[in-house]
Scaffold this motif. Sequence first.
Motif, PDB file in Angstrom:
ATOM      1  N   LEU A  87       0.831  -1.213   0.000  1.00 57.76           N
ATOM      2  CA  LEU A  87       0.000   0.000   0.000  1.00 57.76           C
ATOM      3  C   LEU A  87       0.862   1.257   0.000  1.00 57.76           C
ATOM      4  O   LEU A  87       0.573   2.220  -0.729  1.00 57.76           O
ATOM      5  N   ALA A  88       1.925   1.255   0.798  1.00 55.15           N
ATOM      6  CA  ALA A  88       2.787   2.431   0.880  1.00 55.15           C
ATOM      7  C   ALA A  88       3.480   2.709  -0.446  1.00 55.15           C
ATOM      8  O   ALA A  88       3.548   3.860  -0.896  1.00 55.15           O
ATOM      9  N   LEU A  89       3.991   1.671  -1.089  1.00 58.95           N
ATOM     10  CA  LEU A  89       4.660   1.870  -2.375  1.00 58.95           C
ATOM     11  C   LEU A  89       3.692   2.373  -3.439  1.00 58.95           C
ATOM     12  O   LEU A  89       4.048   3.231  -4.261  1.00 58.95           O
ATOM     13  N   SER A  90       2.472   1.845  -3.425  1.00 58.37           N
ATOM     14  CA  SER A  90       1.483   2.307  -4.401  1.00 58.37           C
ATOM     15  C   SER A  90       1.141   3.773  -4.193  1.00 58.37           C
ATOM     16  O   SER A  90       1.011   4.542  -5.157  1.00 58.37           O
ATOM     17  N   PRO A  95       1.539  10.382  -5.943  1.00 58.07           N
ATOM     18  CA  PRO A  95       1.520  11.444  -4.916  1.00 58.07           C
ATOM     19  C   PRO A  95       0.173  12.129  -4.766  1.00 58.07           C
ATOM     20  O   PRO A  95      -0.206  12.512  -3.651  1.00 58.07           O
ATOM     21  N   PHE A  96      -0.560  12.292  -5.865  1.00 60.27           N
ATOM     22  CA  PHE A  96      -1.849  12.979  -5.766  1.00 60.27           C
ATOM     23  C   PHE A  96      -2.822  12.181  -4.902  1.00 60.27           C
ATOM     24  O   PHE A  96      -3.528  12.751  -4.054  1.00 60.27           O
ATOM     25  N   SER A  97      -2.864  10.863  -5.084  1.00 59.18           N
ATOM     26  CA  SER A  97      -3.735  10.029  -4.256  1.00 59.18           C
ATOM     27  C   SER A  97      -3.289  10.065  -2.804  1.00 59.18           C
ATOM     28  O   SER A  97      -4.125  10.088  -1.886  1.00 59.18           O
ATOM     29  N   MET A 100      -4.472  13.300  -1.264  1.00 53.85           N
ATOM     30  CA  MET A 100      -5.916  13.272  -1.019  1.00 53.85           C
ATOM     31  C   MET A 100      -6.250  12.471   0.236  1.00 53.85           C
ATOM     32  O   MET A 100      -7.094  12.875   1.046  1.00 53.85           O
ATOM     33  N   LEU A 101      -5.586  11.332   0.422  1.00 57.79           N
ATOM     34  CA  LEU A 101      -5.841  10.530   1.617  1.00 57.79           C
ATOM     35  C   LEU A 101      -5.377  11.246   2.873  1.00 57.79           C
ATOM     36  O   LEU A 101      -6.052  11.208   3.907  1.00 57.79           O
ATOM     37  N   LEU A 102      -4.222  11.904   2.812  1.00 55.89           N
ATOM     38  CA  LEU A 102      -3.731  12.638   3.975  1.00 55.89           C
ATOM     39  C   LEU A 102      -4.655  13.801   4.320  1.00 55.89           C
ATOM     40  O   LEU A 102      -4.917  14.075   5.499  1.00 55.89           O
ATOM     41  N   ALA A 103      -5.148  14.497   3.299  1.00 55.10           N
ATOM     42  CA  ALA A 103      -6.076  15.594   3.543  1.00 55.10           C
ATOM     43  C   ALA A 103      -7.377  15.078   4.153  1.00 55.10           C
ATOM     44  O   ALA A 103      -7.947  15.693   5.068  1.00 55.10           O
ATOM     45  N   VAL A 150      -8.403   6.852  -6.158  1.00 55.65           N
ATOM     46  CA  VAL A 150      -7.848   6.421  -4.879  1.00 55.65           C
ATOM     47  C   VAL A 150      -8.366   5.035  -4.506  1.00 55.65           C
ATOM     48  O   VAL A 150      -7.610   4.158  -4.065  1.00 55.65           O
ATOM     49  N   GLY A 151      -9.665   4.821  -4.684  1.00 56.87           N
ATOM     50  CA  GLY A 151     -10.249   3.531  -4.327  1.00 56.87           C
ATOM     51  C   GLY A 151      -9.648   2.379  -5.120  1.00 56.87           C
ATOM     52  O   GLY A 151      -9.264   1.352  -4.554  1.00 56.87           O
TER      53      GLY A 151
END
Length: 211
Positions: A87-90, A95-97, A100-103, A150-151
């Motif tokens: 998951l981390a590598l993906s 970076p945009f995804s 978005m997840l961090l936001a 993202v999904g």
Amino acid sequence: MASSPTLPISNPQSESQPPIATPAFRAFLSRLNATIRHGLSQRRPWSELIDRSSFSRPDTLSEAASRVRKNFSYFRVNYVSLIALSLALSLLTHPFSLLMLLALLAAWVFLYLFRPADQPLVIGGRTFSDRETLGILVVSTIVVIFLTTVGSLLISAMLVGLLIVCTHGAFRVPEDLFLDEQDPANTGFLSFLGGAASSAAAAAAPVVARV
């Protein structure tokens, strides 16, 4: 002529603003850090995971399923780490995804879970109630996860991680492993997941109770 003593000036507005790092948030981070350390301490040596002399092709599908079950019971922390690494590598390659997840995570943490109960959410001069804030966050989460890339990125990364884990578990012969069947299923990294979730629920309870 002697000047009059200068009186200390306080800013009521700044004093009324509580710090972002509330005690509940600090307690949650402390518990999360402790559970992560405890979970990682339960992992098996990686050299044992990739021991080439312990690999062989299973004869039947049932044997492969049995190997996966036993290997997961023994290497569960390592397997969860491999899935998390996938998951981390993906996310790092997209970076945009990741942003978005961090936001989205920051919005849940600072606008709902750990927002002080005596401070309503005000955006653009409009005050939002707790129900309205929760509704906006839920809709935003659905949009980000299901209506963007993202999904699909998270699902594909999870499937890749599960494929690696199942393939390793099916070909890794577990006869040389010490398997204690009396160990509960919620030890190791699984206890980290449960501990972190319970900490989040306990810290967010005062906020949810006011909805």
